[in-house]
Design a protein around this motif. Structure first.
Motif: not given
Length: 641
Positions: A558-560, A518-519, A456-457, A463-464
């Motif tokens: 933000r969080s995954r 974003k996110g 998911r990076s 930030t991802t």
């Protein structure tokens, strides 16, 4: 009167049984004696008694009166029931040869029973006859007249009692004939005891461990919820019902720490790298032991200090607000335009937090400071911390604008904290968006830490690459309104509702359009704009520029995974007025996940010299306050004298 005529039946009922006889029917004999005693009252017409001056015998029996419903009668009936039950249980225990000795001693302590016909029955008569057969049973205690000593005396006592204390004979006869049911034996095996019970005694014993209150809310076992145990508890309590209360009570019996068995240490399984493996340092067992709800508390503060040399006298308002019930597990402080002496700033932070916290890591980029403190007993579950910096100025020597980030892993959750200072100016929205894009692309993190979820990076957005991200600082976004209109909206707001004011906020508009952050999310704002104030007061800018009040200082996250971050507090600190900015603080609860032990561990490393200096300053401050208090007290006494 002969003994066979009146005392005979009573004597027969109180005789001790032989060794071969059973005493199981003693209660029925006692009932027979009471009925026989009642029948002797029928001979009152054959007796001649001395009359009083009015011609009425003082010993003439009267029918028993119905008891009045009162508290005293209920209490006396209860006492008589207890006495009768004790005598009956003691006599029944005599039928068991193995309990004869103990029941004899218990009968000696039984109190007397007053029959309604006037006789005083002694509960120890049978025992005395058993020890001495020649002894005459004390079935009646002679007092008063020679002919009717016992009946007359007891009857007059009965008559002297208040009506509320007189009991009905039918009630006593009903108690004597009460049937006792035999115990019911189970027809099959009893069901196994579930391991979800909680003992009030164990919960009370756990109150000795006061530190558990600092870990958010104490764990409460619920039906179907996972049973939280640590390495040794899972083996010590494997075959017995248990819950978290019993585990904690065992821990507090010996020490605050949980006991560890040598067999567990022989396994050498602490570095296996398994998430669910038994004994993993960062595994599920240790995580559930420290955080039963798997949530950690994080305190974040951001403040533009305006480069002032003089620090506030007390930082408690910044770090330890009075409306917060508990201290948090992590304290992360980001500063823009910090004071020239960075070490002095970090020492003041350590002094305010006290010996419970240690500095995990600190980084800087010019006058941008970022510091992370952690509870000292949690540092063993942290990985090595890494940091990176990015400058957004064309001339890199001037490091007032840019960002600094710190990354580390706690158990199996990766964290990224970024503080930044964007380009200033009311109309420079586009420049601030460029600052953000440059930072997310150039911030080189992580370096040596493994990515907890590489699928998911993305390489273009830092930030991802982390599970939980907090970005805070002086973003310099303004309100697109004239100052007079902004002040009018602020004066018309009711109950802290700033939504009419935030409709003109530049950052909120750009986030909705998706051009920046974003996110990311932001908690609801219920505080006044934090920029720009006159130093030392609560008045907005009175200089010739007359800057519009704005929300320049923000905290975003933000969080995954959705709903991993929960906001508990988001407000400004209005008590610190040494800068033209007001600090902004936020308290969050973050979801944790178990991890593997194959990451580079921190191994308890922290800034020891800073810790000792902060504790020394704390001790000196306390001594100074004590001396001042004593001095003020002595001066007050002298003034009064």
């Amino acid at each position: 009167m002969t003994e066979d005529g009146e005392d005979g039946p009573l004597h027969h009922s109180c005789e001790a049984p032989g060794k071969g006889d059973s005493i199981a029917n003693d209660s029925s004999k006692l009932k027979t004696s009471i009925v026989d005693v009642k029948s002797t009252n029928g001979h009152k017409d054959d007796l001649r008694l001395r009359n009083t001056g009015e011609g009425i015998s003082p010993y003439q029996p009267r029918p028993p009166l119905l008891p009045r419903l009162s508290k005293s009668s209920k209490s006396i009936s209860l006492e008589e029931t207890v006495r009768t039950r004790r005598l009956r249980n003691s006599q029944e225990s005599l039928s068991d040869p193995a309990e004869t000795g103990s029941s004899t001693d218990s009968l000696k302590e039984d109190e007397t029973i007053v029959a309604p016909s006037g006789f005083v029955l002694q509960g120890t008569a049978a025992v005395r006859n058993e020890r001495d057969p020649s002894a005459r049973p004390h079935s009646a205690v002679p007092t008063g007249s020679p002919a009717f000593r016992d009946r007359g005396s007891s009857l007059s006592d009965y008559e002297r009692r208040p009506r509320s204390q007189q009991s009905d004979l039918t009630v006593q006869q009903w108690r004597a004939t009460k049937v006792r049911l035999s115990p019911v034996q189970p027809t099959g095996p009893l069901p196994a005891l579930e391991k979800s019970f909680a003992s009030a005694t164990l919960r009370a014993a756990n109150r000795i461990d006061r530190d558990c209150l600092d870990y958010a809310m104490p764990a409460r076992e619920k039906l179907g919820e996972r049973l939280h145990r640590n390495l040794s508890d899972s083996r010590l309590l494997e075959n017995m019902g248990s819950d978290s209360a019993s585990v904690n009570s065992m821990r507090s019996t010996y020490s605050v720490l949980s006991p560890i068995r040598p067999q567990d240490m022989r396994n050498r399984s602490f570095m296996e790298g398994s998430v669910l493996g038994s004994g993993a340092l960062l595994g599920a067992e240790e995580l559930d032991r420290l955080f039963p709800d798997r949530r950690v508390g994080i305190y974040i503060a951001t403040w533009n200090m305006q480069g002032e040399k003089g620090l506030p006298v007390n930082l408690d308002d910044l770090l330890l607000p009075t409306d917060s019930e508990f201290a948090q597990d992590f304290y992360v402080i980001g500063v823009q335009e910090g004071c020239p002496d960075r070490r002095e700033w970090e020492t003041r932070l350590q002094e305010s937090l006290g010996p419970y916290y240690v500095m995990l890591y600190a980084a800087s980029h010019g006058v941008l400071y970022l510091t992370v403190f952690v509870r000292r007993d949690l540092i063993w579950f942290c990985s090595e911390a890494e940091h990176a910096t990015v400058t957004t100025r064309i001339i890199s020597q001037i490091k007032t604008k840019g960002a600094v980030g710190i990354a580390f892993t706690f158990f199996g959750t990766s964290f990224l904290f970024v503080t930044s200072h964007f380009t200033s100016g009311d109309a420079k929205v586009y420049e601030r968006i460029l600052d953000y894009n440059k930072i997310v692309e150039a911030l080189a993190l992580p370096k040596g830490l493994p990515d907890t979820n590489p699928y998911r990076s993305t390489p273009s957005d830092v930030t991802t690459r982390f599970d939980q991200v907090f970005w805070f600082g002086d973003f310099n976004f303004r309100l697109d309104k004239d100052r007079s209109e902004v002040e009018a909206i602020m004066s018309s707001t009711v109950g802290g509702d700033m939504s009419p004011l935030l409709e003109h906020d530049q950052l909120s508009k750009e986030m909705k359009e998706g051009s920046i952050f974003k996110g990311f999310q932001e908690a609801s704002i219920h505080f006044s704009p934090t920029y720009k104030f006159d130093i030392g007061c609560d008045v907005y800018d009175t200089t010739s520029k007359q800057r519009t009040p704005s929300y320049t200082d923000r905290i975003l996250f933000r969080s995954r995974q959705a709903n991993d971050i929960k906001t508990l507090m988001y407000t400004s600190c209005s008590n610190i007025k040494t800068s033209d900015h007001r600090p902004v603080i936020g308290v969050f609860q973050v979801k944790l996940r178990p991890g593997r032990d194959n990451i580079p561990l921190c191994a308890g490393q922290f800034d020891r010299s800073l810790y000792l200096e902060g504790i020394r300053r704390r001790r000196i401050t306390r001594e100074i306050k004590t001396k001042e208090a004593m001095k003020n007290q002595s001066s007050t006494i002298c003034t009064i004298s």
